[in-house]
Design a protein around this motif. Sequence first.
Motif, PDB file in Angstrom:
ATOM      1  N   GLU A 131      15.200 -71.656  77.889  1.00 32.29           N
ATOM      2  CA  GLU A 131      16.503 -71.783  77.241  1.00 32.29           C
ATOM      3  C   GLU A 131      17.489 -70.760  77.804  1.00 32.29           C
ATOM      4  O   GLU A 131      17.101 -69.635  78.123  1.00 32.29           O
ATOM      5  N   PRO A 132      18.780 -71.128  77.878  1.00 28.04           N
ATOM      6  CA  PRO A 132      19.793 -70.155  78.328  1.00 28.04           C
ATOM      7  C   PRO A 132      20.176 -69.211  77.190  1.00 28.04           C
ATOM      8  O   PRO A 132      20.131 -69.573  76.014  1.00 28.04           O
ATOM      9  N   LEU A 133      20.541 -67.988  77.538  1.00 28.40           N
ATOM     10  CA  LEU A 133      21.067 -66.998  76.596  1.00 28.40           C
ATOM     11  C   LEU A 133      22.455 -66.595  77.068  1.00 28.40           C
ATOM     12  O   LEU A 133      22.640 -66.275  78.245  1.00 28.40           O
ATOM     13  N   ASN A 134      23.424 -66.598  76.161  1.00 29.15           N
ATOM     14  CA  ASN A 134      24.796 -66.250  76.547  1.00 29.15           C
ATOM     15  C   ASN A 134      25.535 -65.765  75.300  1.00 29.15           C
ATOM     16  O   ASN A 134      25.857 -66.550  74.417  1.00 29.15           O
ATOM     17  N   THR A 135      25.782 -64.462  75.196  1.00 28.35           N
ATOM     18  CA  THR A 135      26.459 -63.927  74.016  1.00 28.35           C
ATOM     19  C   THR A 135      27.062 -62.564  74.332  1.00 28.35           C
ATOM     20  O   THR A 135      26.778 -61.964  75.378  1.00 28.35           O
ATOM     21  N   SER A 136      27.889 -62.073  73.403  1.00 31.08           N
ATOM     22  CA  SER A 136      28.468 -60.731  73.545  1.00 31.08           C
ATOM     23  C   SER A 136      27.758 -59.793  72.583  1.00 31.08           C
ATOM     24  O   SER A 136      27.143 -60.218  71.597  1.00 31.08           O
ATOM     25  N   ARG A 137      27.895 -58.512  72.846  1.00 31.68           N
ATOM     26  CA  ARG A 137      27.270 -57.529  71.962  1.00 31.68           C
ATOM     27  C   ARG A 137      27.894 -57.573  70.566  1.00 31.68           C
ATOM     28  O   ARG A 137      27.219 -57.408  69.563  1.00 31.68           O
ATOM     29  N   ALA A 138      29.207 -57.836  70.503  1.00 32.90           N
ATOM     30  CA  ALA A 138      29.886 -57.911  69.205  1.00 32.90           C
ATOM     31  C   ALA A 138      29.339 -59.077  68.381  1.00 32.90           C
ATOM     32  O   ALA A 138      29.124 -58.946  67.177  1.00 32.90           O
ATOM     33  N   GLN A 139      29.124 -60.236  69.036  1.00 30.35           N
ATOM     34  CA  GLN A 139      28.563 -61.380  68.318  1.00 30.35           C
ATOM     35  C   GLN A 139      27.155 -61.081  67.811  1.00 30.35           C
ATOM     36  O   GLN A 139      26.778 -61.467  66.707  1.00 30.35           O
ATOM     37  N   MET A 140      26.404 -60.376  68.630  1.00 30.01           N
ATOM     38  CA  MET A 140      25.031 -60.057  68.258  1.00 30.01           C
ATOM     39  C   MET A 140      24.998 -59.111  67.053  1.00 30.01           C
ATOM     40  O   MET A 140      24.249 -59.326  66.092  1.00 30.01           O
ATOM     41  N   THR A 141      25.818 -58.080  67.068  1.00 23.67           N
ATOM     42  CA  THR A 141      25.798 -57.096  65.989  1.00 23.67           C
ATOM     43  C   THR A 141      26.456 -57.613  64.718  1.00 23.67           C
ATOM     44  O   THR A 141      26.255 -57.058  63.639  1.00 23.67           O
ATOM     45  N   ALA A 142      27.253 -58.689  64.822  1.00 25.40           N
ATOM     46  CA  ALA A 142      27.954 -59.215  63.639  1.00 25.40           C
ATOM     47  C   ALA A 142      27.056 -60.055  62.751  1.00 25.40           C
ATOM     48  O   ALA A 142      27.437 -60.381  61.630  1.00 25.40           O
ATOM     49  N   ASN A 143      25.878 -60.413  63.234  1.00 25.29           N
ATOM     50  CA  ASN A 143      24.965 -61.248  62.442  1.00 25.29           C
ATOM     51  C   ASN A 143      24.495 -60.480  61.209  1.00 25.29           C
ATOM     52  O   ASN A 143      23.827 -59.451  61.338  1.00 25.29           O
ATOM     53  N   PRO A 144      24.838 -60.943  59.987  1.00 28.32           N
ATOM     54  CA  PRO A 144      24.455 -60.192  58.781  1.00 28.32           C
ATOM     55  C   PRO A 144      22.951 -60.116  58.565  1.00 28.32           C
ATOM     56  O   PRO A 144      22.462 -59.231  57.865  1.00 28.32           O
ATOM     57  N   LYS A 145      22.192 -61.034  59.155  1.00 30.24           N
ATOM     58  CA  LYS A 145      20.738 -61.034  58.999  1.00 30.24           C
ATOM     59  C   LYS A 145      20.046 -60.228  60.093  1.00 30.24           C
ATOM     60  O   LYS A 145      18.826 -60.133  60.128  1.00 30.24           O
ATOM     61  N   GLY A 146      20.845 -59.647  60.995  1.00 26.64           N
ATOM     62  CA  GLY A 146      20.260 -58.918  62.102  1.00 26.64           C
ATOM     63  C   GLY A 146      20.105 -59.806  63.320  1.00 26.64           C
ATOM     64  O   GLY A 146      19.837 -61.005  63.196  1.00 26.64           O
ATOM     65  N   ALA A 147      20.289 -59.240  64.468  1.00 24.04           N
ATOM     66  CA  ALA A 147      20.221 -60.018  65.702  1.00 24.04           C
ATOM     67  C   ALA A 147      18.776 -60.416  66.008  1.00 24.04           C
ATOM     68  O   ALA A 147      17.843 -59.659  65.732  1.00 24.04           O
ATOM     69  N   PRO A 148      18.569 -61.607  66.587  1.00 27.65           N
ATOM     70  CA  PRO A 148      17.216 -61.997  67.009  1.00 27.65           C
ATOM     71  C   PRO A 148      16.669 -60.999  68.019  1.00 27.65           C
ATOM     72  O   PRO A 148      17.406 -60.527  68.903  1.00 27.65           O
TER      73      PRO A 148
END
Length: 649
Positions: A537-554
Motif C-alpha cells: 500500500e502507498p503511504l502519503n501524509t504530512s506530520r501535521a495530519q499525523m499528529t492531529a489524529n485524536p486517537k493517535g497516529a498509526p
Amino acid sequence: MLSVIRGIIHSKAGLFIAFALLAVLVLSFAGGDLANLTRGTGDAKSDTLATVGKEAVTVPVVTKELQGQLQSYQQQQPGLDMVKFVAGGGYEPTLDRSIADLALQQFGQKQGMVISKKLIDGQIASIPSLAGPDGRFSQAVYEQLLARQQLTDREVREGLAQQMISRQLIFPILPAAQVAQNVALPYASLLLEKRQGELGFIPTRAMGDGAPATDVEVNAWYKRNIAHYTIPERRVVRYAMVTADQLKAQTAPTDAELAAAYKAQARTFTATEKRDLVQVIVADQAAANALLAKVKSGTSLDVAARAAGLEPSNLTALDKVGYAAQSSPAAADAVFAAAKGALVGPVRSAIGFAVVRVDKIEQSAGKTFEQAKPELIASATKTKTLAVLGRIHDAIDDSVANNRATFDDILSQQKLSANATPPLLSDGRDPNDPTKKAAADFMPIVAAAFAASPSDPPQMVQVDPTGGFAVVSLGRVVAPGAPPVAQIRAVVARDFQIDRARRAARAIANDIVAKANKGQSLAALFAASGVKAPPVEPLNTSRAQMTANPKGAPPPLVLMFSMAENSAKLLEAPNNQGWIVVKLDKIDRGNATGNTAVIRATQDDLGKVVGREYAEQFSNAVKGVIGVKRNAAAIAALKARLLGQTAAN
C-alpha cells in the motif's frame, strides 16, 4: 495491548498525573484484589520500599495506588490484570510517584505550607460520587464509601493534604516556560513536512502451523513466559442473602393492618374534586369590586389585573381542603360551588379580597376498601419488609460489633443459608470457566470480599433497592500462580507454534527489509517472497495530519516519520499478527517561515513540554534535599509477588 499504559507512564507528564486526580484517586485506591499485600508481611524492614526523609513508602501504600491505577486502565483495556499491568511497566512509575509525592509534601511543610481543614472539606464535598439524592454532599454516603474501601477519614484527609501540597508546588512551574519564536520555527516547519512511502505486511498465519510442539519445546516456552500464564490472586467468597423474597411470611400485612392503613389514608381514597384556578388578590373590597366589574364588562381577568398593577396567580390541581388552607373556608365554599368558567368574588381570603376564575374541574372517584386493597397491600408490604430487614441488619451489626460473631455464628443466629463461590478474580471471573462471569448485581459482594483480609469480621452489602443485603465473608485466598504446564499444555503448545510462525514471518520480513535498503522494489520483493500477503500500500501524509489524529497516529506512520529517506524498516503488528515493512521514498521538507499560527501553536506546545521538564527536575531536586533511600530487595520482592513469581505471604 499495553500501548496506552506505556504511552502515559513513560512520558514526562506521567510523573505528575496523580496531582490532577486528587480526591478521586484517594478514594479509589483502596481495596481491590491485592488486599493481602496491602497489609505487608509483618516485617517492618521488608515492608518499607523507600525511606523519604523520616517517613517510609510502604508496601500497602504502593499496592493501593497500583490497584487504583489498574482499575483506571481497565476501563480502557478490560482484559488487563495486575500481572499484565506490572509486566507492561506500570510498577516503577507508580513507585516513583509515591516517593515524589511524599518528598514534595515534606518539602512543602518545611517551607511552612499548610492545607486547611476547610480546603480539604471542600475537596471532599466536591466529589460527585459522594452526593446524596438532593445533589449535595452526603456524610452517610461518604461514611459508607470509607467502610467499603476500609479507609478512615484521617487517611483520606492525609492523602488529600499530600496531593494538594504537591499540586501547589508543581502546578505553578508547568506554564512557566517560554519558548522563543526562532526556537519554535524548526519544530513548526517539521509539522508542515510531507512524506511518501510504501507499506507491506507479512502475516504470521501465512506461515502455517508447522510441526506439533514437542514436550521439550513446550516446557521451555512455559518457563520463559511464566508471567503470561500466571493467574492473579483469586478469592473464595462466602455469602448469605437476606432479601424481601425470603421474608414474605413475615411481611404479609394482616387484614387489621390494611384496615388501619385505609383509615389513615382516608383522604387519598375519598372521592375528590380538583380545580385549576386563576386568582387575583386585591387589598380592599372596593378595588376588588372595580376589578370584577371590569372583567364582567368584557376584559379578561389577566389583562384587567395587570392594568391595575396586580399579578394573577395560576393555582393548579387544588382540592377544596388545600385551597381553604391558603385562603379561607368561606372562599373555598364559594369557589368550589361555582361552575367551570365562572367568576367568583370578591371573597375574603387570608390576605385580602380574592377574585377567582374557575378554569378546570377534575373529578376523581373514590375507592372502597376492596378497590384500594391491592395498593394497600403493596404499600404495607414494602413498609414491613424494610422494617424487618432493618431489624435483621441491626441485629447482625450488633452481634458483630459487640460479640465478635463470625460468619457461621450469624448463619446460625439468623437461620440463613450459606453460599460459596469458586475462586474468583477481582472482576468476578472464574479462570477455570471463562464462559462465566459474576452478574453485575453480584459484583458489590465480590468487591467486598476483595477489600477484606482473612481476619476481618463479616460485612453487610446492599444488593437491591428494596433493602435486601448480603452477609459477606472472605473464605479463602488463592495466591497468584501459574497452573502446572501439563494442565494447560494445549494452550502453551498453541502459543509456542504461533511464536514459531511469528519468528519465521520475521525472517522473511527482515530479508525484504535488507533487500529494500539496497534499492530493490518493495512490491517486487513481496511478490518474490512466496508468501500469501496483502498488496503493498502507498503511504502519503504530512506530520501535521499525523499528529492531529485524536486517537493517535498509526504506528507505521510514526515509524515512517522517524526514518531516513530511501530506507526501509520493520515493525511488529500487535497480537502476534505479523510484521509490517515500511519504506520511505521521499521527504518534502516544510517551511513555517511567515506562518504565524503554526509558529504560535508550536511555541505553546513546546512551552508545555519544557514546563513539565522543569517540574520533573524540581521534583528530583526536592528528593535530593529531603533524602531518599530505596530498599532494592523489598522493591524487587514486591514486583515478583505482583507478577506471581513468588507466593504471597
